[in-house]
Every structure is written in C-alpha cells, then in structure tokens.
Design a protein around this motif. Sequence first.
Motif, PDB file in Angstrom:
ATOM      1  N   LYS A  94     -12.288 -23.327   6.513  1.00 48.55           N
ATOM      2  CA  LYS A  94     -12.601 -22.329   5.489  1.00 48.55           C
ATOM      3  C   LYS A  94     -12.137 -20.938   5.927  1.00 48.55           C
ATOM      4  N   TYR A  95     -11.751 -20.800   7.216  1.00 50.60           N
ATOM      5  CA  TYR A  95     -11.236 -19.539   7.722  1.00 50.60           C
ATOM      6  C   TYR A  95      -9.722 -19.644   7.903  1.00 50.60           C
ATOM      7  N   LEU A  96      -8.974 -18.822   7.184  1.00 50.88           N
ATOM      8  CA  LEU A  96      -7.514 -18.870   7.261  1.00 50.88           C
ATOM      9  C   LEU A  96      -7.017 -18.651   8.677  1.00 50.88           C
ATOM     10  N   ILE A  97      -7.609 -17.687   9.395  1.00 48.51           N
ATOM     11  CA  ILE A  97      -7.120 -17.337  10.724  1.00 48.51           C
ATOM     12  C   ILE A  97      -7.170 -18.526  11.672  1.00 48.51           C
ATOM     13  N   SER A  98      -8.189 -19.379  11.533  1.00 44.31           N
ATOM     14  CA  SER A  98      -8.295 -20.541  12.433  1.00 44.31           C
ATOM     15  C   SER A  98      -7.138 -21.514  12.220  1.00 44.31           C
ATOM     16  N   ASN A  99      -6.508 -21.478  11.050  1.00 44.04           N
ATOM     17  CA  ASN A  99      -5.363 -22.339  10.777  1.00 44.04           C
ATOM     18  C   ASN A  99      -4.067 -21.768  11.347  1.00 44.04           C
ATOM     19  N   LEU A 100      -4.111 -20.505  11.791  1.00 44.36           N
ATOM     20  CA  LEU A 100      -2.898 -19.832  12.244  1.00 44.36           C
ATOM     21  C   LEU A 100      -2.825 -19.657  13.755  1.00 44.36           C
ATOM     22  N   ILE A 134      -1.874 -12.274   1.238  1.00 45.97           N
ATOM     23  CA  ILE A 134      -0.564 -11.902   1.774  1.00 45.97           C
ATOM     24  C   ILE A 134      -0.298 -12.634   3.084  1.00 45.97           C
ATOM     25  N   VAL A 135      -1.326 -12.705   3.938  1.00 46.19           N
ATOM     26  CA  VAL A 135      -1.191 -13.396   5.229  1.00 46.19           C
ATOM     27  C   VAL A 135      -0.892 -14.872   4.996  1.00 46.19           C
ATOM     28  N   ARG A 136      -1.605 -15.499   4.078  1.00 44.33           N
ATOM     29  CA  ARG A 136      -1.389 -16.920   3.780  1.00 44.33           C
ATOM     30  C   ARG A 136       0.046 -17.170   3.313  1.00 44.33           C
ATOM     31  N   LYS A 137       0.576 -16.211   2.550  1.00 46.65           N
ATOM     32  CA  LYS A 137       1.914 -16.359   1.997  1.00 46.65           C
ATOM     33  C   LYS A 137       3.006 -16.109   3.039  1.00 46.65           C
ATOM     34  N   LYS A 138       2.783 -15.144   3.944  1.00 48.15           N
ATOM     35  CA  LYS A 138       3.852 -14.702   4.837  1.00 48.15           C
ATOM     36  C   LYS A 138       3.815 -15.301   6.238  1.00 48.15           C
ATOM     37  N   VAL A 139       2.608 -15.611   6.758  1.00 46.98           N
ATOM     38  CA  VAL A 139       2.496 -15.993   8.173  1.00 46.98           C
ATOM     39  C   VAL A 139       2.485 -17.504   8.331  1.00 46.98           C
ATOM     40  N   LYS A 140       3.336 -17.978   9.240  1.00 49.45           N
ATOM     41  CA  LYS A 140       3.408 -19.407   9.538  1.00 49.45           C
ATOM     42  C   LYS A 140       2.409 -19.785  10.624  1.00 49.45           C
ATOM     43  N   GLN A 196      -0.233 -11.063  25.177  1.00 48.69           N
ATOM     44  CA  GLN A 196       0.379 -10.689  23.910  1.00 48.69           C
ATOM     45  C   GLN A 196       0.208 -11.796  22.881  1.00 48.69           C
ATOM     46  N   ILE A 197       0.394 -11.432  21.612  1.00 49.03           N
ATOM     47  CA  ILE A 197       0.414 -12.435  20.547  1.00 49.03           C
ATOM     48  C   ILE A 197       1.747 -12.311  19.819  1.00 49.03           C
ATOM     49  N   ILE A 198       2.219 -13.422  19.263  1.00 48.52           N
ATOM     50  CA  ILE A 198       3.467 -13.431  18.510  1.00 48.52           C
ATOM     51  C   ILE A 198       3.158 -13.928  17.099  1.00 48.52           C
ATOM     52  N   ILE A 199       3.336 -13.055  16.129  1.00 51.92           N
ATOM     53  CA  ILE A 199       3.103 -13.405  14.728  1.00 51.92           C
ATOM     54  C   ILE A 199       4.401 -13.962  14.163  1.00 51.92           C
ATOM     55  N   CYS A 200       4.437 -15.273  13.887  1.00 56.14           N
ATOM     56  CA  CYS A 200       5.638 -15.930  13.380  1.00 56.14           C
ATOM     57  C   CYS A 200       5.580 -15.993  11.853  1.00 56.14           C
TER      58      CYS A 200
END
Length: 375
Positions: free
Chosen positions: A274-280, A342-348, A356-360
């Motif tokens: 139910k949390y988008l971030i946990s899927n990323l 927007i995050v759901r649409k753009k972030v893989k 560090q973190i890498i936003i793909c």
Amino acid sequence: MNQILNHPDWVFAGIFYDFGKSGLRKRGRTGLEKILKQAQAGEVDYILTKSVSRVSRDTLEILNIVRYLKERGISMYFENEKQDSMNPEVEAYITLAGAVAQEESRNMGENMQWTVTRKFEQGIFANYKAFMGYRCVNGELEIVPEQAEVVKNIFDLYLAGNTFAQIKRELEKQKIKTATGKEIWDVTSIQKMLKNEKYKGDALLQKTFTEDYLHGIRKKNTGQRAKYYVKGSHPEIISPEIFDKVQEEMFQRARLIVDENGKQVNSGNRYSSKYLISNLLVCGNCGAGFRRRTERGKTVWRCGTRMEKGKDGCGHSPTLQDQWVKDILGEKVCDGAYDENIVRKKVKRIDIYKNQIIICLREGDEYYICQLLPS
C-alpha cells in the motif's frame, strides 16, 4: 616578443596561453589563471595581448579582469584594438568589443548544436568517451579484447546471482583494474555498465545537453531535448539476448529479500504494497527490498534482509528517513513537492547504497545520484 626586446627597460615575465580552450569562460584556462596569480603577487606590471576576445568572450568577465588588474596598477594592452586598459574611456570600448565577441560565440554555439542535432538524427556520433571494453579510433568504437572479457565476466557474474557488491569484490580479488586503471571498483560503476546499451551494440544519443552556452553548463536530458536511439551503431560485446536478460533480472531482484536460509525469495508483486516507496527501494548490497517501520515516532525504511538477519545478513545498508526520501523525490522528480502520482509514473526503482541512492527513471537510461547525509 620582439616588442618586449625592443624596450630596454622591460623585463620579460613569460608567455601565457591556453591552447584549445574556449574564451567564453575562465574555468579551466590555466594560462589565464597563472598570469592573474602573478599579477596578484606583484610579479608583472604590463600585459600584452592580441585582442579583447583572446582574453575572454564573456563581456562581464573581461571587464572584471581589467578592473582587477587596474586596482593593482597593472595595465593590459590589446594589440588589435590598440587600446590600453588604463585609458579612462577603454571600458566602454571593451564592453562593445566583448559584446560582439560574446554574440559571435553564441552564434557559433547554436550552429554547432544544429550540426550535432542533424548528426544525431542520422545516427552519427563520433564523440565517444573511453569506457571499459572499447576504444575510440577515428570516431569509431573498436573492441578492446582483454577489456571485453572483463565486461562479459561482469554480465555472467550478475546472471549467476551475484550482487553488485559481490561482483566488485570478485573483480578486486582477481586484481582486475577499471578502465581508468584503478584497483578499487565502485558498485555504481558496475551497475551503470550492466545498464549501458552500448555493450549490445546500440547507442542512446543526447543523454545530456549544454543548457547555457556562456558558462558551458551541461544538464541531464530529462525531456528538454529529443533523444535518438541507434541500433547496431558499433560492434557488440554482449548479445542483445544476454543484455535483456540482465535488465529483466534487475527488475526481478527489486522485489527480493534474503530468507533465513540465505536464499533470495520474492517478497510479492511490484505494486502489492500500500506504500509506493516500498515498491521502489532496493538494497544495492544484497538486492532486497526495503520495509517501512516506525522508530521513536518517525517513519523509516530499512533493508528487508537486514531486518530479518541483522548486520550479518546485510552490513552496509543505511536506514532512510521517510520524509527525506520524499523530499529528494520531490526535488529531483516532481520539480518541487512530493507527488505520488508523478513518482509512480516516472520512477522505475531506487537503488540504496551505504553513502548514496540512485533514482532510476523509466525513460531511457536516466538516473539521479544523491548523497546520503551522515547520520
């Protein structure tokens, strides 16, 4: 030189030049920087130069340089213009000459950009930087056989189940050096190699672009310019089938955790939480997903393997503050405030490393690298 020798009272202080450097900006011009340092140290009294544009094509910068020298009692003579910087009226002339030179540079930059874009449209690109497995000869990529074996080994190790960190340790154990000759590998570089379409013989062109011709600022192309994907632009090292398998494997590992037996198991469908971030969030050390929890009244994210097996299971994954993650996504992806849609649409996915973190991103091979603040 003859002009200096013909003046018995003059003492030659040196020749200062910047070969092949743009006059648009002072950065990187060692000759100009050196003479300004000598001026500051009082080692020169008079400077001869060919023209205003040879010093700088940035109007404001040339004025600042002239004023800097005048404050120290140092004159600069421009031979083409026959002007001495100590002349009270010279600033107006320099402003005009500098503006003309600056406009010429702008036109030249636009013409060059037009030429590059036309070449991109035709699938032509000859400005390759050296990277593992290839060398550039007369604008063409050629395979370096010994380096190509290293590239194949990295892809094979990943498909065999190794993480980026494990591949790094194996390469260092075998004393294999990076493309730049370093003995220490970086996990981020390994990940980039595994995602680099050039290894299957293709090329994605215009990943970056120059936004400001005056200051030479390059930006990542996140849609501001067209991109061009060229298939078969050069010899492949990795077959398209193997390359695609690696991309699929990366996708699958995004939802893995390590169980009590040390095996990687799927933690569920990509958008089951139910949390988008946990899927990323994906641990760059062990490949596991991150889990949400509350500590001291604050929401944080931790590697699933570390939560289940402790530091012995994954000793290098950081704990992330939920608000910090949202702030970074808001800044880098949403152009301001965090927006889940927007995050759901753009972030893989978001790969998490120790520092560090890498936003793909979903589009092309784009990513943002963000440094973690020390805890």
